[in-house]
Design an enzyme around this catalytic site. Structure first.
Site, mmCIF file in Angstrom:
data_model
loop_
_atom_site.group_PDB
_atom_site.id
_atom_site.type_symbol
_atom_site.label_atom_id
_atom_site.label_comp_id
_atom_site.label_asym_id
_atom_site.label_seq_id
_atom_site.Cartn_x
_atom_site.Cartn_y
_atom_site.Cartn_z
ATOM 1 N N GLU A 84 0.731 -1.120 0.083
ATOM 2 C CA GLU A 84 0.099 -0.038 0.153
ATOM 3 C C GLU A 84 0.949 1.230 0.058
ATOM 4 O O GLU A 84 0.466 2.402 0.666
ATOM 5 C CB GLU A 84 -1.032 0.126 1.315
ATOM 6 C CG GLU A 84 -1.747 -1.223 1.471
ATOM 7 C CD GLU A 84 -2.402 -1.884 0.343
ATOM 8 O OE1 GLU A 84 -2.659 -1.123 -0.811
ATOM 9 O OE2 GLU A 84 -2.875 -2.951 0.494
ATOM 10 N N GLY A 85 1.845 1.206 -0.588
ATOM 11 C CA GLY A 85 3.074 2.362 -0.761
ATOM 12 C C GLY A 85 4.146 2.333 0.132
ATOM 13 O O GLY A 85 3.639 2.358 1.189
#
Lengths: 596, 596
Positions: free
Chosen positions: B439-440
């Protein structure tokens, strides 16, 4: 993933930092010139790259197993170990007298880094054997030396350190294993030992356990521990192998990493007693253990450098190859290799500078060890011995903690791919995690640094290190380049912070030990960073000199930039370490155990 | 190893830091008083402790597997998920309108921490489903909402985020999966997606993939990405399940951790095309993705707190029980529990203070999110929205990096036992390693912090945070206790260092982006430490007030000591972060890619 030994950096360290000039003046090392060393290291690199490194991932997938009471190592290990031994890579720094090559420790250290980078699990067998050799050479009697040392040096047999029991890990005073005298230096040993690395295996014909146990009636605590030599297979008078001893691996641990290295629970004396031989004198086992342990601690520090280097190489290769996102400075409108992104560069520089700083520290220490044992001038000998002793907890403590950080960054550079086991980055992260634990945790190293290495002499030796750093600062001050100015500033600030902490430790060590030891690990980290940064600064000065002469300018410029990075990004932590150590002891102990 | 939810600390945060007073004034939250919340959290704790936590180690040993094209989860997961859903633990903060319990986000956050501490792999299914719900609620049309939201909220179905492709990870501009229009908002999807968490499983009846793809003829890059809803099993008009869609898991990854969470390679359209439905408008997929992603990023930060808490509890229990070595201050002549040793206390305080600081930050952010969506005063609403947006990269970036450090200490406290898989400490270390990646990555969070959250408004919002911290400092100045003085000092120093860095980022962000982004992660770490330390300082003030009233004084004293520890040992890093960011950008980029 391939491994390429960092020969250039190793040779740079040997030539410029680790005192090659003084090594070749030592008795026995006259022929260890740079050409000889270069040739040995190049051969060692080739062997480890081609034979040992390819077995690393396989060892992780297909670990050692216990079958019918015998440990079978990963397929390929047995053959590789034989080649390793036959080629002489187990004997690099051991004395010619016992079949070794008699090369300086710094050469052995470089070889050890390569072997451990190639395959940490595999190379642990050599680490333990070297430690057993160190102890036997110091305190074994002549007959023991003749019976065991040649075979250990050649790799025909291997050694173990057999210390830990379920209730006795860091605290060896709690050892219960007992040794019953049978006369003539023979004993029957009884008990259980755990966490015995390569306690059993199929790499060599015999295994020589150096084991701590108590003789009935011995004083309580560490003053009642003796050391015994307990062969897996008893050795006849003529040196041939006799009957199987009452020593057995009964289970292997399932570990987070170094899976190919068998970690055994060993049972001694279940069938009447394991035959063992007292080493040295009764009840001096702890002292002898430290001879073995000091050798092991040094090499575990080398393992930290090694696994970090391997992780770095893989991350670097990925960063060059993986295309993702445009350059943030607008220099490219299409996606670029991630090595162009500033944070990827920050990670690579962080890995690289820590590794190079630690490698320099380790190689400098190796020379100090040789000088401390062989120098003809007693004053120099003593000073170098003390220097080595001071560096030892930093090498074991700091280089291994460094390896956790670097192998973690190695995963991070890979992004999601780093979390996939097949990529290989995760293995380094898992393997490295044991390094700050075995052969004395980081806290144990920090205790050593505070107690024996700082408080005991009132901080004198620590301050003498700071004095040497000041000399390096004076040399930096003569260089008219930005990197030198930057390093000079950071080194000065870090040195002063270090001196404040040394004063603090000396003042608190005896009168308020909790206040000193609450900051012991921070002190160790700070000292490790200072010494690593100092060695990189010395390297900067040498690299600058080489550049002026036009020698290998790209490499030398990289050495300079790496030293600058370390100074600007890592040495700058010193004041924070100092603040927390001096101002933060109270809050460490503020919550009582029952209120957690 | 048991898990005990830290209810007391959660309730302390809700009552004293996360603005319970303002929450209950929001439309729909009138009944969310502290007694209600207390009761909900107690029930949630019981469920997670008794049902979910015991499955954690088993999931690691017996991960999800792909059998005949279908993913089978760890034995016990399916039954537990049904109980989890039936008890309403998937729907805590979702709107009553879609079958949720409509409780404040801070309550959902606490529940999420418990579930993730109990079992990270298990709870990931909920994280992804929540993210899909967030996107559908914002941009789904009415029919989509009616068809899918009830079933997702109830846990009858689950959701996925289907973004990554082999060449497109952080860089979604490189997405190639294509969506061919069939009329009436229907599309046929073709392509391969990787790293799809719970891309297939047997926990629920259906799986709703929210998927990014390109419509032929769409603009290049991120402006040509659209979002589609692609059900595993197509849903008939009456809401019943129809035919199997052309969506298949083709393999599962072998991962370092979260092994029970199936990470699938998904194949779309191999048999004529997977039916999907356009969500919102064409080519706005990236924007919608961020709605989903922001929800996920917040919860991944919560996962960081959760796994760190679990690791801490296990380390604490071991430290209380393991007997080893005498106390260094001579207070005991026999060996003591290791919690009495200063360095073990240092590790426990380090873990504890980081966890409590991050938990406070996360719970404060949850309330900011509610206020930012529901407050009747538009100015407050906007300010709280911005506050939440500012905190988001810190929560995702800092809390997850924190979890690496804390789970590593969790192993270290155990010594050699920590390296043995059966102990369990290693699983937390392995599981946590994905958190700063998915998620980044931390670098992506840091880019967000520098670019969108700092440079874009010229540093205005960042400076307003510093202004609020100054107010807390003023309050600390009125307390006549050593801990408050110590925190006041450290917070002031850290705030000033932060302001210097904000000015630097603003000045460099556009004109010299490499110089700004070379320090982006250090800036994120510094900001995370500052905000966590600030929340602990706010907690200290509240705890002091409670103590004065005689409320739960032991607990309150521990909150005070924990804040003091964090200030003295962690906030003190701020000047070093500042130095390296401002003085060290050049050395990050000094070695050219080809010279590495």
């Amino acid at each position: 993933m391939d491994y390429t030994a960092p020969l250039k950096d190793m040779l740079f360290n040997i030539e410029h930092l680790a005192g090659l000039d003084s090594i070749v003046q030592l008795d026995g090392f006259e022929d260890a010139g740079i050409e000889t060393i270069d040739a040995v290291l190049a051969q060692c690199a080739k062997f480890n790259q081609e034979v040992i490194a390819p077995l690393n991932a396989q060892g992780d997938r297909d670990p050692a197993v216990l079958v019918d009471g015998c440990v079978k190592t990963t397929p390929g290990f047995r053959e590789a170990f034989k080649q390793f031994a036959d080629a002489g890579w187990l004997s690099v720094q051991h004395p010619v007298e016992f079949g070794g090559q008699g090369l300086p420790s710094v050469v052995g250290t470089a070889c050890s880094e390569m072997a451990n980078a190639a395959n940490l699990s595999f190379s642990l067998s050599a680490l333990l054997t070297d430690s057993a050799i160190a102890a036997l050479m110091s305190v074994g009697d002549e007959k023991m030396k003749q019976t065991y040392l040649h075979k250990l040096v050649s790799g025909q047999w291997t050694g173990t350190m057999t210390l830990t029991e379920p209730q006795a890990g860091s605290d060896l005073s709690l050892i219960r294993t007992r040794a019953e005298p049978q006369g003539e230096g023979r004993y029957k040993l009884f008990g259980t030992k755990i966490f015995i690395t390569y306690g059993d295996h199929d790499l060599a014909e015999n295994i020589i356990h150096l084991m701590l146990a108590r003789i009935p009636g011995a004083p309580a605590g560490v003053k009642g521990i003796s050391m015994f030599l307990v062969p897996k297979i008893l050795v006849r008078e003529d040196g041939s192998l006799g009957e199987r001893n009452d020593v057995h691996a009964v289970s292997l641990e399932h570990k987070l990493g170094i899976k190919a290295s068998p970690t055994a629970v060993m049972q001694y004396g279940d069938n009447g007693g394991a035959t063992g031989f007292l080493i040295g004198e009764e009840n001096r086992g702890l002292e002898y253990m430290f001879m073995m342990m000091n050798s092991a601690r040094f090499t575990v520090g080398v393992q930290g450098v090694a696994i970090a280097e391997r992780a770095y190489q893989q991350a670097l290769a990925y960063a060059r190859e993986r295309i993702q996102s445009r350059a943030i400075d607008g220099s490219s409108l299409s996606s670029v290799a991630i090595i162009h992104h500033p944070d990827v560069r920050r990670m690579l520089m962080d890995m690289r500078s820590r590794i190079e700083g630690c490698r320099a520290m380790v190689m400098v220490a190796a020379t100090a060890n040789d000088l401390g044992q062989r120098h003809i001038d007693a004053t120099i000998k003593q000073a170098q011995h003390e220097y080595y002793e001071f560096l030892l907890p930093l090498i074991k403590g700091y280089c291994t903690e460094m390896s956790l950080y670097v192998t973690s960054l190695g995963i991070q550079v890979h992004g999601g791919m780093g979390f996939i086991e097949e990529t290989g980055a995760a293995q380094y992260y898992r393997d490295a995690r044991i390094l700050p634990i075995y052969e004395g945790t980081t806290a144990i190293q920090a205790n050593d640094l505070v107690g024996r290495k700082t408080v005991r002499d009132g901080g004198a030796f620590a301050r003498s290190i700071a004095g040497q750093i000041e000399e390096t600062e004076a040399q930096l001050g003569q260089l008219d380049i930005q990197a030198a100015r930057s390093v000079l500033h950071a080194l000065g600030v870090a040195r002063k912070a270090f001196l404040k902490v040394v004063d603090y430790m000396v003042s608190k060590g005896s009168v308020a030990p909790n206040s000193a030891y609450a900051g012991s690990v921070a002190y160790l980290m700070m000292a490790g960073e200072l010494v690593a940064g100092w060695q990189l600064a010395r390297g900067l000065i040498s690299a600058h000199r080489c550049m002026e002469r036009g020698i290998d300018t790209n490499f030398m410029q990289s050495k300079i930039s790496t030293a600058q990075y370390f100074a600007e990004h890592i040495l700058t932590l010193a004041p924070a370490h100092c603040d927390r150590i001096i101002g933060g002891a109270e809050s460490v102990m503020a919550i009582l155990p029952e209120d957690f």
